[in-house]
Design an enzyme around this catalytic site. Structure first.
Site, PDB file in Angstrom:
ATOM      1  CG  ASP A 129      -3.382 -12.263  -5.456  1.00 34.79           C
ATOM      2  OD1 ASP A 129      -3.539 -11.583  -4.983  1.00 34.79           O
ATOM      3  OD2 ASP A 129      -2.888 -12.139  -7.051  1.00 34.79           O
ATOM      4  CD  GLU A 140      -2.959  -8.389  -3.034  1.00 33.55           C
ATOM      5  OE1 GLU A 140      -1.675  -8.587  -1.728  1.00 33.55           O
ATOM      6  OE2 GLU A 140      -3.039  -8.484  -3.911  1.00 33.55           O
TER       7      GLU A 140
HETATM    8  C1  GLC Z   1      -0.281 -10.744  -3.655  1.00 30.26           C
HETATM    9  C2  GLC Z   1      -0.270 -12.248  -2.728  1.00 30.26           C
HETATM   10  C3  GLC Z   1       1.334 -12.783  -2.794  1.00 30.26           C
HETATM   11  C4  GLC Z   1       1.315 -13.510  -4.146  1.00 30.26           C
HETATM   12  C5  GLC Z   1       0.999 -12.171  -5.007  1.00 30.26           C
HETATM   13  C6  GLC Z   1       0.371 -12.399  -6.559  1.00 30.26           C
HETATM   14  O1  GLC Z   1      -0.031  -9.845  -3.426  1.00 30.26           O
HETATM   15  O2  GLC Z   1      -0.491 -11.662  -1.859  1.00 30.26           O
HETATM   16  O3  GLC Z   1       1.171 -13.488  -1.682  1.00 30.26           O
HETATM   17  O4  GLC Z   1       2.830 -13.756  -4.300  1.00 30.26           O
HETATM   18  O5  GLC Z   1      -0.266 -11.124  -4.910  1.00 30.26           O
HETATM   19  O6  GLC Z   1       0.049 -13.219  -6.858  1.00 30.26           O
END
Ligand code: GLC
Length: 533
Positions: free
Chosen positions: A204, A263
Protein backbone atom coordinates in the site's frame (compact mmCIF):
# COMPACT_ATOMS: atom_id res chain seq x y z
CA UNK A 1 9.91 -22.47 -23.68
CA UNK A 2 6.98 -20.31 -22.57
CA UNK A 3 7.90 -16.70 -21.89
CA UNK A 4 6.69 -16.63 -18.33
CA UNK A 5 7.79 -19.96 -16.97
CA UNK A 6 8.80 -20.45 -13.36
CA UNK A 7 10.75 -17.61 -11.88
CA UNK A 8 9.25 -15.03 -14.17
CA UNK A 9 5.62 -16.00 -13.65
CA UNK A 10 4.67 -12.49 -12.58
CA UNK A 11 5.88 -10.75 -15.75
CA UNK A 12 2.70 -11.49 -17.61
CA UNK A 13 0.53 -12.76 -14.77
CA UNK A 14 -3.10 -11.75 -14.56
CA UNK A 15 -3.71 -10.76 -10.95
CA UNK A 16 -7.28 -10.79 -9.66
CA UNK A 17 -8.10 -8.45 -6.79
CA UNK A 18 -10.42 -9.87 -4.15
CA UNK A 19 -12.04 -7.41 -1.76
CA UNK A 20 -12.68 -9.88 1.06
CA UNK A 21 -15.74 -8.19 2.53
CA UNK A 22 -17.54 -8.54 -0.75
CA UNK A 23 -16.44 -11.74 -2.40
CA UNK A 24 -18.31 -14.58 -0.71
CA UNK A 25 -19.88 -14.96 2.72
CA UNK A 26 -19.46 -18.49 4.06
CA UNK A 27 -20.72 -17.98 7.62
CA UNK A 28 -23.88 -16.09 6.76
CA UNK A 29 -23.26 -12.82 8.61
CA UNK A 30 -23.54 -10.66 5.50
CA UNK A 31 -19.79 -9.99 5.33
CA UNK A 32 -17.47 -11.87 2.99
CA UNK A 33 -14.80 -14.01 4.63
CA UNK A 34 -11.74 -16.18 4.00
CA UNK A 35 -13.61 -19.51 3.82
CA UNK A 36 -15.89 -17.80 1.30
CA UNK A 37 -12.90 -16.91 -0.87
CA UNK A 38 -11.53 -20.45 -0.57
CA UNK A 39 -14.85 -21.89 -1.69
CA UNK A 40 -14.72 -19.75 -4.81
CA UNK A 41 -11.12 -20.43 -5.83
CA UNK A 42 -12.23 -23.00 -8.45
CA UNK A 43 -14.21 -20.23 -10.14
CA UNK A 44 -11.04 -18.14 -10.38
CA UNK A 45 -8.93 -21.02 -11.64
CA UNK A 46 -11.59 -21.74 -14.24
CA UNK A 47 -11.70 -18.06 -15.22
CA UNK A 48 -8.01 -18.38 -15.99
CA UNK A 49 -6.27 -15.82 -13.79
CA UNK A 50 -2.81 -16.58 -12.40
CA UNK A 51 -2.85 -14.98 -8.98
CA UNK A 52 -5.16 -13.39 -6.47
CA UNK A 53 -4.42 -10.36 -4.34
CA UNK A 54 -6.56 -10.17 -1.23
CA UNK A 55 -7.18 -6.71 0.25
CA UNK A 56 -6.59 -6.50 4.04
CA UNK A 57 -8.28 -9.04 6.31
CA UNK A 58 -6.20 -8.16 9.38
CA UNK A 59 -7.65 -7.01 12.71
CA UNK A 60 -8.77 -3.46 12.14
CA UNK A 61 -10.75 -0.65 13.73
CA UNK A 62 -12.57 -0.48 10.37
CA UNK A 63 -12.17 3.25 10.08
CA UNK A 64 -10.86 2.87 6.50
CA UNK A 65 -12.22 -0.40 5.14
CA UNK A 66 -9.51 -2.51 6.80
CA UNK A 67 -6.58 -0.29 5.73
CA UNK A 68 -6.37 0.84 9.36
CA UNK A 69 -4.72 -2.18 10.90
CA UNK A 70 -4.46 -2.95 14.62
CA UNK A 71 -2.42 -6.18 14.26
CA UNK A 72 -0.35 -6.90 11.16
CA UNK A 73 -0.02 -10.62 11.86
CA UNK A 74 -3.55 -11.51 12.82
CA UNK A 75 -6.89 -12.10 11.13
CA UNK A 76 -9.95 -10.05 11.96
CA UNK A 77 -12.60 -12.42 13.33
CA UNK A 78 -15.13 -11.10 10.80
CA UNK A 79 -12.97 -12.70 8.09
CA UNK A 80 -11.98 -15.91 9.91
CA UNK A 81 -8.78 -17.16 11.49
CA UNK A 82 -5.13 -17.87 10.72
CA UNK A 83 -6.13 -21.46 10.07
CA UNK A 84 -8.49 -20.14 7.38
CA UNK A 85 -5.60 -18.25 5.75
CA UNK A 86 -3.52 -21.42 5.74
CA UNK A 87 -6.40 -23.39 4.25
CA UNK A 88 -6.86 -20.74 1.57
CA UNK A 89 -3.18 -20.77 0.64
CA UNK A 90 -3.13 -24.57 0.50
CA UNK A 91 -6.28 -24.73 -1.63
CA UNK A 92 -4.94 -22.07 -4.00
CA UNK A 93 -1.64 -23.90 -4.40
CA UNK A 94 -3.44 -27.10 -5.21
CA UNK A 95 -5.19 -25.54 -8.18
CA UNK A 96 -2.24 -23.48 -9.37
CA UNK A 97 -3.28 -20.03 -8.14
CA UNK A 98 -0.72 -17.74 -6.52
CA UNK A 99 -1.66 -15.65 -3.52
CA UNK A 100 -0.61 -12.07 -2.77
CA UNK A 101 -1.54 -10.36 0.48
CA UNK A 102 -1.85 -6.66 1.19
CA UNK A 103 0.99 -5.06 3.15
CA UNK A 104 0.21 -1.64 4.60
CA UNK A 105 3.55 -0.23 5.73
CA UNK A 106 2.84 3.50 5.73
CA UNK A 107 0.43 3.63 8.66
CA UNK A 108 -1.34 1.74 11.38
CA UNK A 109 -4.68 2.25 13.04
CA UNK A 110 -4.65 4.80 15.84
CA UNK A 111 -5.70 1.82 17.99
CA UNK A 112 -2.62 -0.24 17.10
CA UNK A 113 -0.64 -0.99 20.30
CA UNK A 114 2.41 0.69 18.72
CA UNK A 115 0.57 3.98 18.38
CA UNK A 116 -1.10 3.67 21.76
CA UNK A 117 2.41 3.29 23.24
CA UNK A 118 3.80 6.09 21.09
CA UNK A 119 1.20 8.63 22.12
CA UNK A 120 1.53 7.74 25.84
CA UNK A 121 4.19 10.39 26.47
CA UNK A 122 6.90 12.38 24.72
CA UNK A 123 9.53 10.12 26.22
CA UNK A 124 7.78 6.85 25.41
CA UNK A 125 10.08 4.21 23.97
CA UNK A 126 7.87 3.98 20.90
CA UNK A 127 7.46 7.77 20.48
CA UNK A 128 9.79 7.77 17.50
CA UNK A 129 7.87 5.00 15.72
CA UNK A 130 5.50 7.69 14.42
CA UNK A 131 6.03 11.22 13.16
CA UNK A 132 5.45 13.78 15.89
CA UNK A 133 6.12 17.50 15.63
CA UNK A 134 5.62 20.62 17.69
CA UNK A 135 2.89 23.05 16.70
CA UNK A 136 3.79 25.97 14.45
CA UNK A 137 4.35 29.33 16.18
CA UNK A 138 0.63 30.11 15.93
CA UNK A 139 -0.23 26.77 17.53
CA UNK A 140 -1.44 25.37 14.21
CA UNK A 141 -0.13 22.31 12.33
CA UNK A 142 3.65 22.08 11.81
CA UNK A 143 3.34 22.66 8.04
CA UNK A 144 0.88 22.94 5.15
CA UNK A 145 0.75 19.27 4.13
CA UNK A 146 -2.66 17.91 3.20
CA UNK A 147 -4.01 14.44 3.90
CA UNK A 148 -4.99 12.52 0.76
CA UNK A 149 -8.45 12.24 2.30
CA UNK A 150 -8.71 16.04 2.68
CA UNK A 151 -7.80 18.58 5.37
CA UNK A 152 -4.50 18.91 7.21
CA UNK A 153 -2.21 15.88 7.39
CA UNK A 154 -1.65 16.69 11.08
CA UNK A 155 -3.79 16.03 14.13
CA UNK A 156 -3.11 17.58 17.52
CA UNK A 157 -2.67 15.27 20.47
CA UNK A 158 -3.65 17.36 23.49
CA UNK A 159 -2.18 15.05 26.12
CA UNK A 160 1.39 15.37 24.80
CA UNK A 161 1.05 18.78 23.13
CA UNK A 162 2.34 17.66 19.71
CA UNK A 163 0.86 16.90 16.32
CA UNK A 164 1.11 13.51 14.62
CA UNK A 165 1.26 13.05 10.87
CA UNK A 166 -1.30 11.07 8.89
CA UNK A 167 -1.17 11.01 5.11
CA UNK A 168 -4.70 9.58 5.10
CA UNK A 169 -7.38 9.75 7.81
CA UNK A 170 -6.52 10.93 11.33
CA UNK A 171 -7.37 7.34 12.33
CA UNK A 172 -4.26 6.20 10.39
CA UNK A 173 -1.08 7.70 11.89
CA UNK A 174 1.99 7.39 9.63
CA UNK A 175 4.84 5.20 10.81
CA UNK A 176 8.32 6.72 10.91
CA UNK A 177 10.37 4.76 8.38
CA UNK A 178 13.51 6.66 9.34
CA UNK A 179 13.44 4.56 12.50
CA UNK A 180 15.30 1.24 11.91
CA UNK A 181 13.06 -0.48 14.47
CA UNK A 182 10.03 0.23 12.28
CA UNK A 183 11.81 -1.23 9.26
CA UNK A 184 12.76 -4.34 11.19
CA UNK A 185 9.26 -4.77 12.56
CA UNK A 186 7.74 -4.57 9.09
CA UNK A 187 10.30 -7.03 7.70
CA UNK A 188 9.16 -9.36 10.49
CA UNK A 189 5.54 -8.92 9.39
CA UNK A 190 6.53 -9.84 5.84
CA UNK A 191 8.39 -12.96 7.00
CA UNK A 192 5.42 -14.01 9.08
CA UNK A 193 3.24 -14.22 5.96
CA UNK A 194 5.95 -15.40 3.55
CA UNK A 195 6.65 -18.30 5.92
CA UNK A 196 3.03 -19.34 5.46
CA UNK A 197 3.67 -19.80 1.76
CA UNK A 198 2.30 -16.70 0.05
CA UNK A 199 3.72 -15.50 -3.26
CA UNK A 200 4.24 -11.88 -2.31
CA UNK A 201 2.57 -8.62 -1.41
CA UNK A 202 0.63 -5.79 -2.87
CA UNK A 203 2.22 -2.93 -0.93
CA UNK A 204 0.00 0.00 0.00
CA UNK A 205 1.07 3.59 -0.80
CA UNK A 206 4.80 3.08 -1.00
CA UNK A 207 5.59 6.59 -2.14
CA UNK A 208 4.52 8.12 1.17
CA UNK A 209 6.97 6.12 3.25
CA UNK A 210 9.52 8.90 3.62
CA UNK A 211 8.82 12.56 4.11
CA UNK A 212 11.12 15.54 4.04
CA UNK A 213 13.06 15.36 7.28
CA UNK A 214 12.83 19.13 7.82
CA UNK A 215 9.05 18.98 7.21
CA UNK A 216 9.24 21.89 4.76
CA UNK A 217 6.01 23.45 3.48
CA UNK A 218 4.89 22.39 0.03
CA UNK A 219 5.27 25.27 -2.42
CA UNK A 220 1.80 26.53 -3.35
CA UNK A 221 0.51 27.70 -6.73
CA UNK A 222 -1.29 30.99 -7.31
CA UNK A 223 -4.50 29.41 -6.00
CA UNK A 224 -2.83 28.43 -2.74
CA UNK A 225 -2.87 24.77 -3.78
CA UNK A 226 -0.44 21.99 -4.62
CA UNK A 227 -0.99 18.88 -6.65
CA UNK A 228 -0.62 15.84 -4.38
CA UNK A 229 1.07 13.44 -6.85
CA UNK A 230 3.64 16.15 -7.61
CA UNK A 231 4.24 17.19 -4.00
CA UNK A 232 7.88 17.97 -3.38
CA UNK A 233 8.35 17.07 0.26
CA UNK A 234 5.46 14.87 1.29
CA UNK A 235 6.10 11.86 -0.94
CA UNK A 236 8.43 10.23 -3.44
CA UNK A 237 11.54 11.25 -1.55
CA UNK A 238 14.62 9.66 -3.06
CA UNK A 239 15.17 7.26 -0.14
CA UNK A 240 11.89 5.43 -0.79
CA UNK A 241 13.61 3.45 -3.51
CA UNK A 242 16.14 2.19 -0.94
CA UNK A 243 13.39 1.21 1.46
CA UNK A 244 11.73 -0.75 -1.33
CA UNK A 245 15.06 -2.39 -2.07
CA UNK A 246 15.20 -3.54 1.54
CA UNK A 247 11.69 -5.02 1.27
CA UNK A 248 12.73 -6.65 -1.97
CA UNK A 249 15.63 -8.31 -0.20
CA UNK A 250 13.16 -9.81 2.27
CA UNK A 251 11.09 -11.46 -0.49
CA UNK A 252 14.19 -12.42 -2.47
CA UNK A 253 15.38 -14.31 0.60
CA UNK A 254 12.66 -16.88 -0.06
CA UNK A 255 12.70 -19.71 -2.54
CA UNK A 256 10.57 -19.34 -5.66
CA UNK A 257 9.67 -15.99 -7.09
CA UNK A 258 7.86 -13.97 -4.43
CA UNK A 259 6.91 -10.55 -5.65
CA UNK A 260 6.15 -6.97 -4.66
CA UNK A 261 3.41 -5.06 -6.44
CA UNK A 262 3.62 -1.53 -5.12
CA UNK A 263 0.91 1.09 -4.93
CA UNK A 264 1.93 4.63 -5.80
CA UNK A 265 -0.05 7.85 -6.13
CA UNK A 266 -2.45 7.35 -8.99
CA UNK A 267 -1.36 10.18 -11.29
CA UNK A 268 2.41 9.92 -10.94
CA UNK A 269 4.37 11.12 -13.95
CA UNK A 270 5.80 8.17 -15.88
CA UNK A 271 9.43 9.05 -15.11
CA UNK A 272 8.76 8.99 -11.35
CA UNK A 273 6.73 5.79 -11.61
CA UNK A 274 9.37 3.78 -13.43
CA UNK A 275 12.04 4.66 -10.86
CA UNK A 276 10.38 2.05 -8.66
CA UNK A 277 11.58 -0.73 -10.94
CA UNK A 278 15.25 0.16 -10.54
CA UNK A 279 17.28 0.53 -13.68
CA UNK A 280 17.68 -1.66 -16.75
CA UNK A 281 20.77 -3.46 -15.48
CA UNK A 282 19.58 -3.48 -11.90
CA UNK A 283 15.89 -4.28 -11.50
CA UNK A 284 16.09 -4.63 -7.75
CA UNK A 285 13.30 -2.41 -6.45
CA UNK A 286 9.66 -3.45 -7.04
CA UNK A 287 8.75 -6.24 -9.44
CA UNK A 288 5.70 -4.23 -10.45
CA UNK A 289 4.93 -0.64 -9.50
CA UNK A 290 1.23 -0.05 -10.17
CA UNK A 291 0.31 1.98 -13.22
CA UNK A 292 -3.12 3.51 -12.59
CA UNK A 293 -3.36 5.74 -15.62
CA UNK A 294 -6.11 3.72 -17.35
CA UNK A 295 -8.32 4.73 -14.44
CA UNK A 296 -8.01 8.39 -15.30
CA UNK A 297 -7.24 8.80 -18.97
CA UNK A 298 -10.18 9.80 -21.15
CA UNK A 299 -11.49 6.87 -23.20
CA UNK A 300 -10.16 8.45 -26.38
CA UNK A 301 -7.87 6.86 -28.90
CA UNK A 302 -5.27 9.65 -29.09
CA UNK A 303 -4.81 9.90 -25.31
CA UNK A 304 -4.70 6.12 -24.88
CA UNK A 305 -2.30 5.57 -27.74
CA UNK A 306 0.08 8.26 -26.56
CA UNK A 307 0.12 6.91 -23.03
CA UNK A 308 0.56 3.29 -24.11
CA UNK A 309 3.52 4.24 -26.29
CA UNK A 310 5.15 6.49 -23.71
CA UNK A 311 4.71 4.17 -20.75
CA UNK A 312 5.53 0.91 -22.53
CA UNK A 313 8.66 2.62 -23.84
CA UNK A 314 9.67 4.00 -20.44
CA UNK A 315 9.49 0.70 -18.55
CA UNK A 316 13.14 -0.34 -18.19
CA UNK A 317 14.43 -3.09 -20.44
CA UNK A 318 13.69 -6.45 -18.86
CA UNK A 319 10.89 -5.15 -16.60
CA UNK A 320 7.17 -5.77 -17.07
CA UNK A 321 4.50 -3.07 -17.39
CA UNK A 322 1.41 -3.11 -15.18
CA UNK A 323 -2.15 -2.13 -16.08
CA UNK A 324 -5.25 -1.55 -13.94
CA UNK A 325 -8.82 -0.91 -15.05
CA UNK A 326 -10.62 -0.92 -11.73
CA UNK A 327 -10.08 -1.24 -7.99
CA UNK A 328 -11.72 -0.62 -4.64
CA UNK A 329 -10.94 3.10 -4.73
CA UNK A 330 -12.48 4.21 -8.03
CA UNK A 331 -15.80 3.87 -9.91
CA UNK A 332 -16.26 0.62 -11.83
CA UNK A 333 -15.35 0.65 -15.55
CA UNK A 334 -18.93 -0.31 -16.54
CA UNK A 335 -20.13 2.90 -14.88
CA UNK A 336 -17.12 5.11 -15.57
CA UNK A 337 -16.81 4.22 -19.25
CA UNK A 338 -20.14 2.58 -20.14
CA UNK A 339 -21.10 -1.09 -20.50
CA UNK A 340 -19.92 -1.58 -24.11
CA UNK A 341 -16.79 0.48 -23.52
CA UNK A 342 -15.98 -1.66 -20.45
CA UNK A 343 -15.97 -4.74 -22.68
CA UNK A 344 -13.60 -3.05 -25.11
CA UNK A 345 -11.49 -1.90 -22.17
CA UNK A 346 -11.24 -5.51 -20.93
CA UNK A 347 -9.86 -6.43 -24.36
CA UNK A 348 -7.32 -3.62 -24.00
CA UNK A 349 -6.36 -4.59 -20.44
CA UNK A 350 -5.79 -8.24 -21.28
CA UNK A 351 -3.89 -7.70 -24.53
CA UNK A 352 -1.44 -4.98 -23.45
CA UNK A 353 2.09 -6.06 -22.60
CA UNK A 354 2.74 -6.87 -18.96
CA UNK A 355 0.87 -7.91 -15.84
CA UNK A 356 -2.73 -6.64 -15.60
CA UNK A 357 -4.89 -6.53 -12.49
CA UNK A 358 -8.59 -7.42 -12.77
CA UNK A 359 -10.88 -6.17 -10.00
CA UNK A 360 -13.47 -8.71 -8.81
CA UNK A 361 -16.78 -8.38 -10.61
CA UNK A 362 -15.35 -6.38 -13.50
CA UNK A 363 -15.26 -9.63 -15.45
CA UNK A 364 -19.08 -9.54 -15.26
CA UNK A 365 -19.38 -5.84 -16.03
CA UNK A 366 -20.70 -5.13 -12.53
CA UNK A 367 -21.72 -1.46 -12.32
CA UNK A 368 -21.41 0.92 -9.41
CA UNK A 369 -24.31 0.23 -7.07
CA UNK A 370 -26.09 3.28 -5.62
CA UNK A 371 -25.84 3.30 -1.83
CA UNK A 372 -28.69 4.82 0.19
CA UNK A 373 -27.33 7.33 2.73
CA UNK A 374 -28.22 5.15 5.73
CA UNK A 375 -26.11 2.27 4.36
CA UNK A 376 -22.92 4.18 3.60
CA UNK A 377 -19.81 2.56 5.09
CA UNK A 378 -16.87 4.44 3.57
CA UNK A 379 -15.62 7.30 5.75
CA UNK A 380 -14.47 8.99 2.56
CA UNK A 381 -18.11 9.55 1.61
CA UNK A 382 -17.96 12.95 3.29
CA UNK A 383 -15.41 14.03 0.68
CA UNK A 384 -16.66 11.93 -2.25
CA UNK A 385 -20.39 12.45 -2.77
CA UNK A 386 -22.57 9.48 -3.69
CA UNK A 387 -21.38 7.00 -1.07
CA UNK A 388 -17.62 7.49 -1.37
CA UNK A 389 -15.96 4.31 -2.61
CA UNK A 390 -18.78 1.99 -1.51
CA UNK A 391 -20.54 1.81 -4.92
CA UNK A 392 -17.51 -0.04 -6.35
CA UNK A 393 -17.17 -2.33 -3.31
CA UNK A 394 -20.55 -4.06 -3.36
CA UNK A 395 -20.99 -7.84 -3.06
CA UNK A 396 -19.94 -10.10 -5.90
CA UNK A 397 -22.91 -11.33 -7.87
CA UNK A 398 -22.86 -15.09 -8.07
CA UNK A 399 -26.51 -15.73 -8.99
CA UNK A 400 -29.69 -13.83 -9.82
CA UNK A 401 -31.18 -15.18 -6.57
CA UNK A 402 -31.58 -13.54 -3.15
CA UNK A 403 -28.56 -11.42 -2.19
CA UNK A 404 -27.02 -12.41 -5.51
CA UNK A 405 -25.80 -15.65 -3.93
CA UNK A 406 -23.23 -13.66 -1.95
CA UNK A 407 -24.79 -14.51 1.41
CA UNK A 408 -27.83 -16.47 2.57
CA UNK A 409 -31.27 -14.99 2.06
CA UNK A 410 -31.79 -14.32 5.79
CA UNK A 411 -28.57 -12.28 6.06
CA UNK A 412 -28.21 -8.56 5.40
CA UNK A 413 -25.27 -8.01 3.03
CA UNK A 414 -22.92 -5.34 4.38
CA UNK A 415 -23.57 -3.25 1.25
CA UNK A 416 -26.54 -3.59 -1.10
CA UNK A 417 -26.10 -6.01 -4.00
CA UNK A 418 -27.97 -3.70 -6.39
CA UNK A 419 -30.83 -4.18 -8.84
CA UNK A 420 -30.97 -5.68 -12.32
CA UNK A 421 -29.31 -8.84 -11.14
CA UNK A 422 -30.66 -10.88 -14.05
CA UNK A 423 -27.89 -10.33 -16.56
CA UNK A 424 -24.99 -9.45 -14.33
CA UNK A 425 -24.20 -12.54 -12.30
CA UNK A 426 -21.82 -15.47 -12.68
CA UNK A 427 -24.44 -18.19 -13.08
CA UNK A 428 -26.30 -16.56 -15.96
CA UNK A 429 -23.20 -15.31 -17.72
CA UNK A 430 -21.58 -18.70 -17.50
CA UNK A 431 -24.29 -20.03 -19.81
CA UNK A 432 -24.27 -17.09 -22.19
CA UNK A 433 -21.60 -17.29 -24.92
CA UNK A 434 -21.98 -13.56 -25.57
CA UNK A 435 -21.52 -12.47 -21.94
CA UNK A 436 -18.75 -10.33 -20.53
CA UNK A 437 -17.68 -13.33 -18.46
CA UNK A 438 -17.36 -15.39 -21.64
CA UNK A 439 -15.36 -12.54 -23.20
CA UNK A 440 -13.01 -12.31 -20.22
CA UNK A 441 -12.51 -16.06 -20.18
CA UNK A 442 -11.81 -16.17 -23.90
CA UNK A 443 -9.25 -13.37 -23.57
CA UNK A 444 -7.53 -15.12 -20.67
CA UNK A 445 -7.44 -18.43 -22.53
CA UNK A 446 -5.99 -16.84 -25.67
CA UNK A 447 -3.39 -15.04 -23.58
CA UNK A 448 -2.37 -18.27 -21.92
CA UNK A 449 -2.07 -20.06 -25.22
CA UNK A 450 -0.14 -17.36 -27.07
CA UNK A 451 3.33 -16.13 -26.05
CA UNK A 452 2.90 -13.06 -28.28
CA UNK A 453 -0.03 -11.87 -26.15
CA UNK A 454 1.74 -12.61 -22.90
CA UNK A 455 5.20 -11.29 -23.48
CA UNK A 456 5.54 -10.22 -27.11
CA UNK A 457 6.64 -6.75 -28.18
CA UNK A 458 4.01 -4.07 -28.43
CA UNK A 459 3.87 -1.42 -31.13
CA UNK A 460 1.12 1.12 -31.72
CA UNK A 461 0.15 1.42 -35.37
CA UNK A 462 -1.47 4.32 -37.12
CA UNK A 463 -5.22 3.67 -37.03
CA UNK A 464 -8.17 5.73 -38.26
CA UNK A 465 -9.36 8.52 -35.93
CA UNK A 466 -11.14 6.99 -32.94
CA UNK A 467 -9.32 3.66 -33.04
CA UNK A 468 -6.38 2.39 -31.01
CA UNK A 469 -4.44 -0.22 -32.98
CA UNK A 470 -1.40 -2.12 -31.79
CA UNK A 471 0.53 -5.23 -32.65
CA UNK A 472 1.87 -7.93 -30.34
CA UNK A 473 4.64 -10.02 -31.82
CA UNK A 474 6.79 -12.86 -30.52
CA UNK A 475 8.93 -14.84 -32.97
CA UNK A 476 6.55 -15.60 -35.81
CA UNK A 477 3.38 -15.30 -33.75
CA UNK A 478 1.59 -12.03 -34.47
CA UNK A 479 -1.56 -10.38 -33.24
CA UNK A 480 -3.28 -7.10 -33.98
CA UNK A 481 -5.59 -5.48 -31.47
CA UNK A 482 -7.99 -2.78 -32.67
CA UNK A 483 -10.28 -0.83 -30.37
CA UNK A 484 -12.98 1.59 -31.42
CA UNK A 485 -13.27 4.17 -28.63
CA UNK A 486 -16.17 5.96 -30.29
CA UNK A 487 -19.92 5.44 -30.78
CA UNK A 488 -19.55 5.58 -34.59
CA UNK A 489 -18.37 2.68 -36.76
CA UNK A 490 -14.75 2.85 -37.96
CA UNK A 491 -12.90 0.94 -40.65
CA UNK A 492 -9.41 -0.26 -39.72
CA UNK A 493 -7.39 -1.11 -42.83
CA UNK A 494 -4.77 -3.74 -42.06
CA UNK A 495 -1.19 -2.88 -43.08
CA UNK A 496 -0.74 -3.33 -46.85
CA UNK A 497 -0.57 -6.90 -48.01
CA UNK A 498 -1.52 -8.40 -44.63
CA UNK A 499 -4.70 -10.00 -43.44
CA UNK A 500 -6.18 -11.03 -40.12
CA UNK A 501 -8.36 -13.65 -38.57
CA UNK A 502 -10.72 -12.36 -35.92
CA UNK A 503 -10.03 -14.45 -32.84
CA UNK A 504 -12.10 -12.44 -30.35
CA UNK A 505 -14.54 -9.56 -30.67
CA UNK A 506 -15.69 -7.69 -27.58
CA UNK A 507 -19.24 -8.43 -28.81
CA UNK A 508 -18.42 -12.17 -28.91
CA UNK A 509 -20.38 -12.59 -32.13
CA UNK A 510 -17.93 -12.74 -35.02
CA UNK A 511 -14.99 -14.58 -36.51
CA UNK A 512 -13.57 -14.61 -40.03
CA UNK A 513 -10.72 -13.38 -42.17
CA UNK A 514 -10.32 -9.79 -43.32
CA UNK A 515 -7.92 -7.34 -44.94
CA UNK A 516 -9.80 -4.39 -43.55
CA UNK A 517 -11.60 -4.55 -40.25
CA UNK A 518 -14.91 -2.79 -39.78
CA UNK A 519 -15.48 -2.08 -36.10
CA UNK A 520 -18.91 -1.29 -34.72
CA UNK A 521 -19.51 1.30 -31.99
CA UNK A 522 -17.28 0.57 -28.97
CA UNK A 523 -16.11 -2.70 -30.45
CA UNK A 524 -12.64 -4.16 -29.92
CA UNK A 525 -11.14 -7.09 -31.80
CA UNK A 526 -8.12 -9.32 -31.37
CA UNK A 527 -6.85 -10.61 -34.71
CA UNK A 528 -4.30 -13.17 -35.56
CA UNK A 529 -2.22 -11.22 -38.02
CA UNK A 530 -1.00 -12.88 -41.19
CA UNK A 531 1.95 -11.11 -42.80
CA UNK A 532 2.55 -10.81 -46.55
CA UNK A 533 2.75 -14.22 -48.14
C1 GLC B 1 -4.69 2.86 -0.53
C2 GLC B 1 -5.88 1.96 -0.52
C3 GLC B 1 -7.05 2.74 -0.01
C4 GLC B 1 -6.75 3.23 1.38
C5 GLC B 1 -5.44 4.00 1.40
C6 GLC B 1 -4.97 4.24 2.79
O1 GLC B 1 -4.85 3.92 -1.40
O2 GLC B 1 -6.09 1.46 -1.79
O3 GLC B 1 -8.23 1.98 -0.03
O4 GLC B 1 -7.79 4.07 1.82
O5 GLC B 1 -4.42 3.30 0.76
O6 GLC B 1 -4.48 3.06 3.35
Amino acid sequence: MPLDAGHDWWRSAVIYQVYPRSFADANGDGVGDLPGITSRLPYLADLGVDAIWISPFYPSAHEDGGYDITDFTGVDPIFGSLADVDALIAAAKKIGLRVLLDLVPNHTSRHHPWFVASRASRSAARRNWYIWADPAKDGGPPNNWRAVTGGSAWTFDASTGQYYLHSFFAAQPDLNWRNPNVREAMAGVMRFWLDRGIDGFRVDMIDYLLKDEALRDEPLDENGWYDQPLAKYQLNQRGVVDIMRSLRRVVDGYAGARILLGEVESRLPIDVLVRYYGTAGQLDVLHLPFNFWLLFLPWQSAALERFITDYDGAVPEGAAPNWVLGNHDVPRPATRLGAAQARAAMVLLLTLRGAPVVYYGDELGMPNVPIPPERIQDPWSAALPGGGRDPARTPMRWTRGPNAGFCPEHAMPWLPVGDELEAINVEDQRHDPGSMLALTKALLALRRACPALRGGNLRCLQGPPGAVVFSRVHDDERFLVAINTTAAPVEVPLPAGTSGIVRISSAMDRTGTCTTLPLRAHEACVLEWIPRS
